[in-house]
Design a protein around this motif. Sequence first.
Motif, PDB file in Angstrom:
ATOM      1  N   GLU A  97       0.816  -1.216   0.000  1.00  0.00           N
ATOM      2  CA  GLU A  97       0.000   0.000   0.000  1.00  0.00           C
ATOM      3  C   GLU A  97       0.855   1.275   0.000  1.00  0.00           C
ATOM      4  O   GLU A  97       0.341   2.372   0.013  1.00  0.00           O
ATOM      5  CB  GLU A  97      -0.959  -0.007   1.204  1.00  0.00           C
ATOM      6  N   ASN A  98       2.178   1.104  -0.034  1.00  0.00           N
ATOM      7  CA  ASN A  98       3.063   2.267   0.076  1.00  0.00           C
ATOM      8  C   ASN A  98       3.337   2.870  -1.314  1.00  0.00           C
ATOM      9  O   ASN A  98       3.930   2.223  -2.165  1.00  0.00           O
ATOM     10  CB  ASN A  98       4.377   1.811   0.724  1.00  0.00           C
ATOM     11  N   TYR A 102      -6.514   6.716   6.672  1.00  0.00           N
ATOM     12  CA  TYR A 102      -7.446   5.787   6.039  1.00  0.00           C
ATOM     13  C   TYR A 102      -7.349   4.414   6.714  1.00  0.00           C
ATOM     14  O   TYR A 102      -6.246   3.953   6.930  1.00  0.00           O
ATOM     15  CB  TYR A 102      -7.120   5.658   4.546  1.00  0.00           C
ATOM     16  N   PRO A 135      -0.830  11.210   5.496  1.00  0.00           N
ATOM     17  CA  PRO A 135      -0.716  11.424   4.052  1.00  0.00           C
ATOM     18  C   PRO A 135      -1.933  10.941   3.264  1.00  0.00           C
ATOM     19  O   PRO A 135      -2.155  11.369   2.145  1.00  0.00           O
ATOM     20  CB  PRO A 135       0.523  10.591   3.676  1.00  0.00           C
ATOM     21  N   ASN A 136      -2.730  10.036   3.874  1.00  0.00           N
ATOM     22  CA  ASN A 136      -3.837   9.439   3.131  1.00  0.00           C
ATOM     23  C   ASN A 136      -5.050   9.290   4.024  1.00  0.00           C
ATOM     24  O   ASN A 136      -5.047   8.443   4.912  1.00  0.00           O
ATOM     25  CB  ASN A 136      -3.406   8.058   2.593  1.00  0.00           C
ATOM     26  N   PRO A 137      -6.119  10.107   3.883  1.00  0.00           N
ATOM     27  CA  PRO A 137      -6.228  11.190   2.909  1.00  0.00           C
ATOM     28  C   PRO A 137      -5.546  12.451   3.444  1.00  0.00           C
ATOM     29  O   PRO A 137      -5.565  12.690   4.661  1.00  0.00           O
ATOM     30  CB  PRO A 137      -7.734  11.417   2.824  1.00  0.00           C
ATOM     31  N   PRO A 138      -4.968  13.281   2.577  1.00  0.00           N
ATOM     32  CA  PRO A 138      -4.262  14.468   3.079  1.00  0.00           C
ATOM     33  C   PRO A 138      -5.190  15.530   3.680  1.00  0.00           C
ATOM     34  O   PRO A 138      -4.796  16.230   4.597  1.00  0.00           O
ATOM     35  CB  PRO A 138      -3.556  15.024   1.837  1.00  0.00           C
ATOM     36  N   THR A 182      -7.432  15.880   6.028  1.00  0.00           N
ATOM     37  CA  THR A 182      -8.052  15.303   7.228  1.00  0.00           C
ATOM     38  C   THR A 182      -9.032  16.304   7.831  1.00  0.00           C
ATOM     39  O   THR A 182      -9.040  17.492   7.464  1.00  0.00           O
ATOM     40  CB  THR A 182      -6.968  15.012   8.276  1.00  0.00           C
ATOM     41  N   LEU A 192       1.087  15.170   2.974  1.00  0.00           N
ATOM     42  CA  LEU A 192       1.761  14.875   1.700  1.00  0.00           C
ATOM     43  C   LEU A 192       3.125  15.572   1.649  1.00  0.00           C
ATOM     44  O   LEU A 192       4.081  15.033   1.113  1.00  0.00           O
ATOM     45  CB  LEU A 192       0.925  15.364   0.510  1.00  0.00           C
ATOM     46  N   LEU A 235       1.454  11.769  -6.521  1.00  0.00           N
ATOM     47  CA  LEU A 235       0.666  11.321  -5.363  1.00  0.00           C
ATOM     48  C   LEU A 235      -0.779  11.796  -5.473  1.00  0.00           C
ATOM     49  O   LEU A 235      -1.716  11.065  -5.144  1.00  0.00           O
ATOM     50  CB  LEU A 235       1.289  11.834  -4.064  1.00  0.00           C
ATOM     51  N   GLU A 236      -0.965  13.027  -5.961  1.00  0.00           N
ATOM     52  CA  GLU A 236      -2.338  13.548  -6.086  1.00  0.00           C
ATOM     53  C   GLU A 236      -3.132  12.712  -7.087  1.00  0.00           C
ATOM     54  O   GLU A 236      -4.315  12.452  -6.887  1.00  0.00           O
ATOM     55  CB  GLU A 236      -2.311  15.031  -6.475  1.00  0.00           C
ATOM     56  N   PHE A 293      -4.019   9.489  -5.274  1.00  0.00           N
ATOM     57  CA  PHE A 293      -5.076   9.654  -4.269  1.00  0.00           C
ATOM     58  C   PHE A 293      -6.338  10.278  -4.859  1.00  0.00           C
ATOM     59  O   PHE A 293      -7.298  10.576  -4.134  1.00  0.00           O
ATOM     60  CB  PHE A 293      -4.569  10.494  -3.082  1.00  0.00           C
TER      61      PHE A 293
END
Length: 285
Positions: A21-22, A204, A229-232, A234, A251, A279-280, A283
């Motif tokens: 998942e990384n 997440y 970082p996921n979700p950024p 928050t 992020l 990354l955007e 995500f």
Amino acid sequence: MTAPLNFLSSLTGSFAMPAAENPTVAMVEAAYRHHGIDARYINCEVAPEKLGDAVRGARAMGWVGFNCSIPHKVAVIEHLDGLGESAKIMGAVNCAVRRGDRFVGENTDGKGFLKSLMEVVDPKGKRVMMFGAGGAARAIGVELALAGAGSLTIVNRSRERAEPLVQLLNDKTPAEARFLAWSGTVAVPADVDIVVNATSIGLYPDVDGRLDIDLASLRPSLVVADVIPNPPRTLLVRDAETRGCTVIDGLGMLINQGVIGIKYWTGVDADPEVMRKTLEEIFGL
Ligand code: NDP
């Protein structure tokens, strides 16, 4: 004269478990492509009992370095040849760098955070309130202290995890640290300059997770930084934005630790925007 053909790329990567998942591999390889760096980043799932073999393998294959993540950040140290300053204080490594024929352990978690923070405020002399006392908090706390933060209040649910961090900061850095038990709603005192969420609240799938803090104490003069970082975006990021604070999302920390790793391994200053864009996309932002 044309350069000779070269089919031998530099090798970097990550050892962790779980690893699937990384998204770091996508982010780092986007930077390698963008800058024309002839290197690969190989995301490897490595079980704890295989870590020594993995490091010996990387050494044998001439890797220029590797990240390591959960559960290897402490265990990897015995397989390395030395430690950078902050990694030595933290007792944790997330980035090994080949220097000559040695693998030296660094910690880019806190350095990545600090680089993001420095884009909006220099922590020198500032008063910090940090929620959390786990691995991320330890890395961030040490880097903030080494960067000259005046005081650090560690707010945590469990005392057992917070007290060793407070003691480490007081013993090994010039900062003044203290513990505040997180047993109810916490208000951010008026003299605090920077608030950090270094807990896993909001990660997440805990997307509706909200820190138990008094939202009325979030003032426009505060810098509020989240590590998630996921979700950024928050709930903390959104609450702090609504209250007019300067906000940093997780992020930035992830990207900047990648930028620092790439610099260590290749000497290139990678463009963070290329990495953020990747990354955007991942995500769906
Ligand atoms: P740890 O498991 O080591 O620590 C978790 C911390 O969160 C502990 O202080 C724990 O408190 C606290 N916590 C968890 N749930 C709650 C809750 N419901 N209420 C109050 N406190 C809670 O995790 P890490 O430090 O390794 O990671 C923390 C976060 O940092 C993760 O979400 C990770 O994704 C993020 N991170 C982000 C990076 C980035 O580049 N953006 C890099 C590294 C990490 P207690 O001690 O009481 O259990």
